[in-house]
Design an enzyme around this catalytic site. Structure first.
Site, PDB file in Angstrom:
ATOM      1  NE  ARG A  37      -7.329 -48.374  37.198  1.00 19.69           N
ATOM      2  CZ  ARG A  37      -8.145 -47.405  37.090  1.00 19.69           C
ATOM      3  NH1 ARG A  37      -8.690 -46.845  36.138  1.00 19.69           N
ATOM      4  NH2 ARG A  37      -8.665 -46.759  38.238  1.00 19.69           N
TER       5      ARG A  37
ATOM      6  CG  HIS B 266      -6.752 -42.218  33.026  1.00 18.95           C
ATOM      7  ND1 HIS B 266      -6.035 -43.270  33.721  1.00 18.95           N
ATOM      8  CD2 HIS B 266      -7.974 -42.454  33.658  1.00 18.95           C
ATOM      9  CE1 HIS B 266      -6.961 -44.092  34.764  1.00 18.95           C
ATOM     10  NE2 HIS B 266      -8.122 -43.366  34.734  1.00 18.95           N
TER      11      HIS B 266
HETATM   12  P1  NDP Z   1     -17.626 -52.332  39.203  1.00 16.73           P
HETATM   13  O1  NDP Z   1     -16.890 -52.919  40.247  1.00 16.73           O
HETATM   14  O2  NDP Z   1     -18.915 -51.693  39.413  1.00 16.73           O
HETATM   15  O3  NDP Z   1     -17.946 -53.407  38.027  1.00 16.73           O
HETATM   16  C1  NDP Z   1     -16.858 -54.237  37.605  1.00 16.73           C
HETATM   17  C2  NDP Z   1     -17.266 -55.104  36.579  1.00 16.73           C
HETATM   18  O4  NDP Z   1     -16.053 -55.942  35.855  1.00 16.73           O
HETATM   19  C3  NDP Z   1     -18.483 -56.285  37.157  1.00 16.73           C
HETATM   20  O5  NDP Z   1     -19.558 -56.378  36.203  1.00 16.73           O
HETATM   21  C4  NDP Z   1     -17.600 -57.562  37.385  1.00 16.73           C
HETATM   22  O6  NDP Z   1     -18.268 -58.768  37.423  1.00 16.73           O
HETATM   23  C5  NDP Z   1     -16.441 -57.303  36.099  1.00 16.73           C
HETATM   24  N1  NDP Z   1     -15.340 -58.070  36.485  1.00 16.73           N
HETATM   25  C6  NDP Z   1     -14.583 -58.045  37.567  1.00 16.73           C
HETATM   26  N2  NDP Z   1     -13.430 -58.994  37.479  1.00 16.73           N
HETATM   27  C7  NDP Z   1     -13.981 -59.778  36.256  1.00 16.73           C
HETATM   28  C8  NDP Z   1     -13.415 -61.060  35.609  1.00 16.73           C
HETATM   29  N3  NDP Z   1     -12.257 -61.704  36.264  1.00 16.73           N
HETATM   30  N4  NDP Z   1     -13.965 -61.588  34.520  1.00 16.73           N
HETATM   31  C9  NDP Z   1     -15.177 -61.000  34.132  1.00 16.73           C
HETATM   32  N5  NDP Z   1     -15.838 -59.987  34.642  1.00 16.73           N
HETATM   33  C10 NDP Z   1     -15.148 -59.214  35.788  1.00 16.73           C
HETATM   34  O7  NDP Z   1     -16.528 -51.377  38.268  1.00 16.73           O
HETATM   35  P2  NDP Z   1     -17.134 -49.871  37.714  1.00 16.73           P
HETATM   36  O8  NDP Z   1     -17.951 -50.389  36.469  1.00 16.73           O
HETATM   37  O9  NDP Z   1     -17.525 -48.870  38.522  1.00 16.73           O
HETATM   38  O10 NDP Z   1     -15.635 -49.583  37.007  1.00 16.73           O
HETATM   39  C11 NDP Z   1     -14.992 -50.427  36.002  1.00 16.73           C
HETATM   40  C12 NDP Z   1     -13.348 -49.911  36.161  1.00 16.73           C
HETATM   41  O11 NDP Z   1     -13.516 -48.908  35.117  1.00 16.73           O
HETATM   42  C13 NDP Z   1     -13.003 -49.312  37.160  1.00 16.73           C
HETATM   43  O12 NDP Z   1     -12.336 -50.678  38.027  1.00 16.73           O
HETATM   44  C14 NDP Z   1     -11.703 -48.665  36.695  1.00 16.73           C
HETATM   45  O13 NDP Z   1     -10.712 -49.376  36.589  1.00 16.73           O
HETATM   46  C15 NDP Z   1     -12.075 -48.116  35.326  1.00 16.73           C
HETATM   47  N6  NDP Z   1     -12.417 -46.710  35.371  1.00 16.73           N
HETATM   48  C16 NDP Z   1     -11.992 -45.896  34.446  1.00 16.73           C
HETATM   49  C17 NDP Z   1     -12.036 -44.729  34.177  1.00 16.73           C
HETATM   50  C18 NDP Z   1     -11.371 -43.631  33.139  1.00 16.73           C
HETATM   51  O14 NDP Z   1     -11.378 -42.586  33.265  1.00 16.73           O
HETATM   52  N7  NDP Z   1     -10.875 -44.378  32.179  1.00 16.73           N
HETATM   53  C19 NDP Z   1     -12.807 -43.814  35.315  1.00 16.73           C
HETATM   54  C20 NDP Z   1     -13.612 -44.819  35.989  1.00 16.73           C
HETATM   55  C21 NDP Z   1     -13.301 -46.261  36.030  1.00 16.73           C
HETATM   56  P3  NDP Z   1     -19.436 -59.185  38.487  1.00 16.73           P
HETATM   57  O15 NDP Z   1     -20.492 -58.096  38.231  1.00 16.73           O
HETATM   58  O16 NDP Z   1     -19.754 -60.441  38.298  1.00 16.73           O
HETATM   59  O17 NDP Z   1     -18.856 -58.642  39.779  1.00 16.73           O
HETATM   60  C1  OXD Z   2     -11.255 -44.127  38.265  1.00 17.18           C
HETATM   61  C2  OXD Z   2     -10.668 -43.759  37.152  1.00 17.18           C
HETATM   62  O1  OXD Z   2     -10.970 -45.204  38.511  1.00 17.18           O
HETATM   63  O2  OXD Z   2     -10.682 -42.448  36.945  1.00 17.18           O
HETATM   64  O3  OXD Z   2     -12.303 -43.545  38.595  1.00 17.18           O
HETATM   65  O4  OXD Z   2      -9.694 -44.243  36.271  1.00 17.18           O
END
Ligand code: NDP
Ligand code: OXD
Length: 314
Positions: A229, A277
């Site tokens: 993000r 994005h």
């Molecule tokens: P998940 O919820 O599956 O995973 C999030 C990960 O981040 C987990 O491992 C979590 O830790 C970790 N995390 C969260 N908060 C913290 C913190 N404070 N410190 C350290 N680690 C942290 O999300 P996804 O993998 O499915 O997606 C990740 C992000 O990718 C989405 O939230 C979105 O913002 C972004 N995204 C972007 C896209 C794009 O096109 N650019 C498309 C899709 C998603 P834990 O495992 O311990 O809970």
């Molecule tokens: C998502 C994205 O969160 O596209 O899936 O950014």
């Protein structure tokens, strides 16, 4: 049981077409043009729904978020207290893994340098370390981070990951929490962020963090790749770090404000790759099937999968 589709800025024809084909018996409303009966809405399928709209749906049962990161949704001050289901889908995961792998390879194999040389018709080779000598660190070991980390391992990189809670993943050095961050950064040449946006991750990618990355790597300096993000990054700090060598390159798919302003220096920076994005877009066919299957399960009394934890913020 009727559905509302709301995703400002998206072409919803393919989504509506797939819903009608897959569930012809369900009433489908599409905001804003074909939306006239808020009391009839049981389920909403949405991306970036205008804040306030969901609280006008008195019979809403579940919110299906058509993306992975729910920060926009959770920022709605009038968010109804119903389950939120986000996307976890192999098509989205694989697209992100493709984007991350591409960006890692672009920086590792000096693609920007060669593109520049090509424009100047210059035939000159540079040394390229083996992937096994390059240390990649993935912030976020969730659905997306884990898959990308595994793929990078297959490409031969030394891969570590950092998450909120501790993990054990074969072939990946796992670090966790605030206590694990410094050691994770200190062994990282290419930093990949796939973090969700929460109060804890807002602005985390700043100059201080970049300064903690490895300075002894084979690439000559650290690289930042952010597909998570935009509000997790401080763009002024990225530019400062690129200018004084704290970073030697960056790939950014997400930005503090989207679309990225036309006058942002990131667009023309010679060491920055900008994508709008698009790292992992949602596929209408796959995701409509995913949502409708979940609705069928829910109506049969089964549990919803991939529910968002509002307290955690993702
Ligand atoms: P998940 O919820 O599956 O995973 C999030 C990960 O981040 C987990 O491992 C979590 O830790 C970790 N995390 C969260 N908060 C913290 C913190 N404070 N410190 C350290 N680690 C942290 O999300 P996804 O993998 O499915 O997606 C990740 C992000 O990718 C989405 O939230 C979105 O913002 C972004 N995204 C972007 C896209 C794009 O096109 N650019 C498309 C899709 C998603 P834990 O495992 O311990 O809970
Ligand atoms: C998502 C994205 O969160 O596209 O899936 O950014």
């Amino acid at each position: 049981m009727s559905l509302l589709l709301s995703a400002p800025g998206w072409d919803l024809a393919a989504w509506a077409g797939r819903i009608s084909k897959r569930a012809p018996g369900r009433r489908l409303q599409v905001a804003p043009d074909r939306f006239s009966g808020p009391e009839a809405v049981d389920y909403v399928l949405t991306w970036n729904v205008p804040h306030g709209l969901l609280s006008t749906l008195p019979n809403l049962k579940v919110i299906f978020w058509l993306g992975a990161g729910v920060d926009h949704l959770l920022a709605d001050p009038n968010l109804p207290d119903v389950p939120i289901v986000r996307v976890v889908d192999p098509s989205l995961t694989r697209r992100m893994t493709e984007w991350v792998s591409l960006q890692v390879l672009m920086h590792h194999r000096a693609a920007l340098t060669y593109l520049d040389q090509q424009r100047r018709v210059e035939w000159r080779s540079h040394n390229h370390p083996m992937a096994r000598d390059v240390r990649v660190g993935v912030m976020g070991l969730g659905e997306l981070g884990r898959d990308a980390a595994r793929m990078l391992t297959m490409l031969g990189y030394q891969v570590a990951g950092w998450s909120r809670t501790a993990k054990t993943i074969d072939g990946i050095d796992c670090f966790a929490g605030a206590d694990g961050l410094a050691a994770f950064l200190a062994r990282t040449d290419i930093l990949v962020s796939l973090l969700p946006l929460t109060p804890q991750t807002r602005g985390i990618l700043d100059y201080g963090l970049f300064s903690g990355l490895a300075r002894d790597g084979v690439l000559g300096g650290p690289v930042l790749i952010n597909g998570g993000r935009g509000k997790s990054q401080v763009e002024a700090d990225i530019l400062r770090a690129l200018d004084d060598g704290v970073l030697i390159g960056a790939s950014l798919d997400v930005f503090e404000t989207e679309p990225l302003a036309a006058d942002s220096p990131l667009w023309a920076h010679p060491r920055v790759i900008v994508t709008p994005h698009v790292a992992a877009e949602s596929d209408p066919t796959d995701l409509v099937d995913y949502v409708l299957t979940q609705i069928e399960t829910f109506e049969a009394g089964g549990a919803l999968k991939n529910r968002v934890d509002r307290t955690r913020g993702y």
